[in-house]
Scaffold this active site. Sequence first.
Site, PDB file in Angstrom:
ATOM      1  N   ASP A 106       0.985  -1.247   0.193  1.00 37.97           N
ATOM      2  CA  ASP A 106      -0.001  -0.009   0.005  1.00 37.97           C
ATOM      3  C   ASP A 106       0.830   1.419   0.147  1.00 37.97           C
ATOM      4  O   ASP A 106       1.584   1.528  -0.974  1.00 37.97           O
ATOM      5  CB  ASP A 106      -0.916   0.078   1.355  1.00 37.97           C
ATOM      6  CG  ASP A 106      -1.943   1.052   1.242  1.00 37.97           C
ATOM      7  OD1 ASP A 106      -2.957   0.814   0.502  1.00 37.97           O
ATOM      8  OD2 ASP A 106      -1.840   1.947   1.974  1.00 37.97           O
ATOM      9  N   HIS A 274      -7.138  -6.802  -0.090  1.00 37.11           N
ATOM     10  CA  HIS A 274      -6.155  -5.862   0.032  1.00 37.11           C
ATOM     11  C   HIS A 274      -5.042  -6.089   0.873  1.00 37.11           C
ATOM     12  O   HIS A 274      -3.609  -5.909   0.552  1.00 37.11           O
ATOM     13  CB  HIS A 274      -6.604  -4.461   0.334  1.00 37.11           C
ATOM     14  CG  HIS A 274      -5.628  -3.068   0.498  1.00 37.11           C
ATOM     15  ND1 HIS A 274      -4.743  -3.011  -0.845  1.00 37.11           N
ATOM     16  CD2 HIS A 274      -5.332  -2.501   1.432  1.00 37.11           C
ATOM     17  CE1 HIS A 274      -3.972  -2.002  -0.359  1.00 37.11           C
ATOM     18  NE2 HIS A 274      -4.167  -1.586   0.740  1.00 37.11           N
TER      19      HIS A 274
END
Length: 293
Positions: A106, A274
């Site tokens: 991320d 994610h």
Amino acid sequence: MTILNQCTPFRCDVNGVTIAGAIGGSGPPLLLLHGYPQMHAMWHAIVPSLTQQFTVIAADLRGYGDSAKPVDDPSHITYSKRAMAADMVQVMEHFGFTRFAVVGHDRGARVTHRMCLDYPDRIERAAVLDIAPTHYMYLTADREFATAYYHWFFLIQPAPLPETLIGADPEFWLRSKLKHWGRTPTAFRDEVVAEYLRCFRDPATIAASCADYRAAATIDLEHDEADRRAGRKVQCPLLVLWGAEGFVGRKYDVINVWREYALDVQGHSVPGGHFLPEEAPAETLAALLAFLT
């Protein structure tokens, strides 16, 4: 105290800020960089195995975790990925490592991308987890992207709007993000989420994380455009992993997009959403070990 087994907490002063994290293991150096809205504890499920083969340095980015949270400046260069990358290069120098591998998730993956461009002589191998390049995502933004990544456009609003709204109930916001982006509710251990909350509840963390996103929409894009004009790409081998049930793999031709920004790209999806190291630790670990060793 650190939640990472086989690791010892550290704090070191670099680039005008204090960076916190944990270090453990022995062998070649490996830097781990977390994403939003987390901190270095996110690597808890795979660090014990990584420390058997590597000297692992899991660091909190400036503005996150227990690292310093300097006040932002109008240009947002304080929270540019260039500044964050410089922090981490100095952290590795602090521990005696001038060449190393790096894995980022991320926001940490965006710092990893910048580090590869700014310090090509330092990075032996790099892995980026569940992102497409910031430059590409803004360049191709559409309704689908804006809907899924609404937080990119919310967090960049002028202070104190997002800071005030998130600060009214930071636990609600953080748990909402874990639920929204993740696909494996059982992946998030209570004691790890408690660490995320301990750090994220700090108003300075909320402000810094907004500054991080503001930088991504301004100064970081200027740096990216300069690299594109100069023809600079990531030179080291690059591993790209993404969640099979997440937005990045659904929206983008991930490998081919990264080949526009890097010379040597490989990768694949892993199960879940994610949060790869927590949702699919075994698969993420296997992919990293195959790439790094």
